[in-house]
Design a protein around this motif. Structure first.
Motif, short mmCIF file in Angstrom:
data_model
loop_
_atom_site.label_atom_id
_atom_site.label_comp_id
_atom_site.label_asym_id
_atom_site.label_seq_id
_atom_site.Cartn_x
_atom_site.Cartn_y
_atom_site.Cartn_z
N LEU A 1 0.78 -1.17 -0.04
CA LEU A 1 -0.15 0.06 -0.01
C LEU A 1 1.09 1.42 0.36
O LEU A 1 0.77 1.97 -0.80
N HIS A 2 1.87 0.83 0.74
CA HIS A 2 2.60 2.51 0.49
C HIS A 2 2.79 2.32 -0.95
O HIS A 2 3.15 3.69 -0.82
N GLY A 3 3.83 1.37 -1.38
CA GLY A 3 4.46 1.65 -2.36
C GLY A 3 3.20 1.97 -3.80
O GLY A 3 3.35 3.09 -5.05
N LEU A 4 2.41 2.03 -3.70
CA LEU A 4 1.24 1.67 -4.47
C LEU A 4 0.45 3.37 -4.11
O LEU A 4 0.47 4.09 -5.16
N GLN A 5 0.66 4.20 -3.49
CA GLN A 5 0.39 5.59 -3.29
C GLN A 5 1.30 6.47 -3.63
O GLN A 5 1.52 7.45 -3.78
N LEU A 6 2.86 5.96 -3.32
CA LEU A 6 4.32 6.69 -4.09
C LEU A 6 3.91 6.04 -5.17
O LEU A 6 3.76 7.47 -6.22
N ALA A 7 3.05 4.99 -5.89
CA ALA A 7 3.21 4.85 -7.45
C ALA A 7 2.02 5.72 -8.12
O ALA A 7 2.21 6.71 -9.27
N GLN A 8 1.37 5.75 -7.72
CA GLN A 8 0.20 7.04 -7.89
C GLN A 8 0.33 8.26 -7.98
O GLN A 8 -0.01 9.21 -9.45
N ALA B 1 -5.20 2.74 -8.83
CA ALA B 1 -6.22 2.93 -8.57
C ALA B 1 -7.06 2.09 -7.53
O ALA B 1 -7.98 2.34 -7.01
N PRO B 2 -7.71 1.44 -8.60
CA PRO B 2 -9.05 -0.20 -8.06
C PRO B 2 -8.28 -0.20 -6.57
O PRO B 2 -8.67 -0.57 -5.63
N LEU B 3 -7.31 -0.65 -6.01
CA LEU B 3 -6.31 -1.43 -5.13
C LEU B 3 -6.17 -0.30 -4.04
O LEU B 3 -6.71 -0.93 -2.88
N ILE B 4 -5.98 1.48 -4.32
CA ILE B 4 -5.83 0.98 -2.88
C ILE B 4 -7.65 2.38 -2.59
O ILE B 4 -7.60 1.88 -1.76
N ALA B 5 -8.36 2.29 -3.63
CA ALA B 5 -9.90 2.05 -3.10
C ALA B 5 -10.29 0.80 -2.37
O ALA B 5 -11.26 1.61 -1.73
N VAL B 6 -9.57 -0.39 -2.82
CA VAL B 6 -10.14 -1.79 -1.63
C VAL B 6 -10.14 -1.36 -0.35
O VAL B 6 -9.98 -1.99 0.57
N MET B 7 -8.53 -1.01 -0.12
CA MET B 7 -7.86 -0.95 0.80
C MET B 7 -7.82 -0.39 1.75
O MET B 7 -7.41 -0.04 3.53
N GLN B 8 -7.81 1.24 1.09
CA GLN B 8 -7.41 2.15 2.27
C GLN B 8 -8.77 2.54 3.37
O GLN B 8 -8.48 3.05 4.31
N PRO B 9 -10.27 2.14 2.70
CA PRO B 9 -11.21 2.36 3.73
C PRO B 9 -11.03 1.10 5.43
O PRO B 9 -11.91 1.42 6.05
N ARG C 1 -9.36 -1.51 7.84
CA ARG C 1 -7.75 -1.70 7.90
C ARG C 1 -6.68 -3.35 7.97
O ARG C 1 -5.75 -3.85 8.34
N TRP C 2 -7.89 -4.43 7.04
CA TRP C 2 -7.09 -5.60 6.77
C TRP C 2 -6.28 -5.33 6.04
O TRP C 2 -5.75 -4.40 4.90
N MET C 3 -5.67 -6.66 5.41
CA MET C 3 -5.04 -6.94 3.63
C MET C 3 -3.78 -6.30 4.37
O MET C 3 -2.89 -5.87 3.10
N ARG C 4 -3.94 -5.74 5.46
CA ARG C 4 -1.83 -5.68 5.71
C ARG C 4 -0.59 -6.51 6.03
O ARG C 4 0.17 -6.24 6.47
N ARG C 5 -0.99 -7.80 6.02
CA ARG C 5 -0.15 -8.67 6.51
C ARG C 5 -0.46 -10.05 6.05
O ARG C 5 -0.25 -9.98 3.71
N PHE C 6 -0.13 -11.39 5.49
CA PHE C 6 -0.39 -12.35 4.74
C PHE C 6 -1.96 -12.32 4.10
O PHE C 6 -1.70 -13.37 3.39
N ASP C 7 -2.04 -11.53 5.02
CA ASP C 7 -3.89 -12.02 3.93
C ASP C 7 -4.04 -10.80 3.25
O ASP C 7 -4.70 -10.70 2.81
N PHE C 8 -3.21 -9.99 2.70
CA PHE C 8 -3.36 -8.85 1.49
C PHE C 8 -3.37 -9.31 0.45
O PHE C 8 -4.43 -9.43 -0.36
#
Length: 257
Positions: free
Chosen positions: A75-82, A165-173, A175-182
Motif C-alpha cells: 500500500l505504501h508503494g501504491l500510494q507513491l506510485a499513484q 487506483a482500484p487497489l488503493i480504493a479497496v484497501m484504504q477504507p 484496516r485489513w489486507m496488511r499482512r499475509f492476508d493481502f
C-alpha cells in the motif's frame, strides 16, 4: 532499457537474505523502473539495496522504519506510485521464488487489458511442500465461492499486475489486507470492485535453507489469519450477493448477444 511511464515493478521485502539482490538485479534486467519497499528488515539487506539504487537510476528503494506486513508495504508503494503517475504495478516477492523473466509478458497482458488484474497461476516443482499446495487449494475454493467463480486461478500467489487506483480504493477504507492476508483478499475485493482476473501460468521455485531460501510463513499464525479473513469475506459476499448475481447475469446476457 526504456522507462515505462505507466507500469512499474514493486517488490515488498522483509528479511529476504542475500537472494534479494539477485531478485532485484533480475527484475531490473527485465523492466524499468523497479521499486523495492523494505518492510523494516533488520538482516542488513536495506543498506545493500540502497547501495544498488545509488548506482542505478532505474531502481528506487524505500525503507519503512518498522515491519508492518506485506500488504502495508505494498500500500505504501501504491500510494507513491499513484503520486508519480503510474497506473499499474507488478508485485513480486524478494526471496527469488518468482520468475523475473515473466515480467515483460505480464506487463504486456496488463497493457492490453488495463482494467483487469493479471494473476500468476503457480506451476509447482517437486520441491514445493505438499502441505502448502493442499492448503492453498482450500483458500482457492473459498475465493471461488466469495466471488461467484469469477475466475481467480490462484488466490495466494503474489506475482501479479494490479491496477493501482482500484487497489488503493479497496484497501484504504479498512484496516485489513496488511499482512499475509493481502494477496487473497486483494483478489477477492478487486473482483467485488469489478476488476476481472486474467490468469497466466507461472513457475514458482521453493528454495531449501541450504540454497538460501527464507520463509516467514507460520503455519498456526498465518492459517488462523486466513481463516479469519475468509470468515470476513464470506460475510461480505453475502451482503454483496444480489449485486454480484446481477453482474453475472448481465455479463452472461451480453455474451449471448
Amino acid at each position: 532499457m526504456e522507462r515505462s511511464s505507466s507500469h512499474l515493478v514493486l517488490i515488498p521485502s522483509y528479511n529476504p537474505g542475500p537472494k534479494a539482490y539477485d531478485t532485484v538485479r533480475a527484475a531490473r534486467a527485465q523492466w524499468n523502473p523497479v521499486w523495492v519497499i523494505v518492510d523494516g528488515s533488520d538482516d542488513g539487506t536495506a543498506s545493500g539495496l540502497r547501495a544498488m539504487a545509488e548506482a542505478d537510476p532505474g531502481l528506487r528503494v524505500e525503507v519503512l522504519p518498522e515491519n508492518r506486513g506485506k500488504g502495508a508495504a505494498v500500500l505504501h508503494g501504491l500510494q507513491l506510485a499513484q503520486d508519480a503517475g503510474f497506473t499499474h504495478v507488478l508485485t513480486m516477492d524478494s526471496d527469488g521464488q518468482h520468475p523475473a523473466y515473466a515480467i515483460p509478458d505480464f506487463m504486456a497482458r496488463s497493457a492490453a487489458a488495463p482494467a483487469a488484474m493479471v494473476l500468476g497461476e503457480p506451476q509447482f516443482g517437486p520441491e514445493a511442500p505438499r502441505i502448502r499446495i493442499w492448503g492453498r487449494k482450500l483458500s482457492n475454493a473459498w475465493a471461488d465461492l466469495e466471488t461467484l467463480w469469477m475466475g481467480i486461478g490462484d488466490s495466494l500467489f503474489g506475482f501479479r499486475v494490479y491496477p493501482v487506483a482500484p487497489l488503493i480504493a479497496v484497501m484504504q477504507p479498512q484496516r485489513w489486507m496488511r499482512r499475509f492476508d493481502f494477496d487473497p483478499e486483494a483478489a477477492v475485493r478487486l473482483c467485488w470492485y469489478g476488476v476481472y482476473p486474467i490468469n497466466v501460468p507461472c513457475p514458482v521455485r521453493y528454495f531449501r535453507p541450504d540454497e538460501g531460501g527464507v520463509s516467514h510463513f507460520n503455519y498456526l499464525r498465518d492459517n488462523l489469519l486466513l481463516t479469519g479473513m475468509h470468515s470476513r469475506l464470506v460475510l461480505g459476499f453475502l451482503i454483496r450477493l444480489p449485486r454480484l448475481l446481477s453482474r453475472r447475469f448481465t455479463r452472461a446476457t451480453a455474451c449471448l448477444r
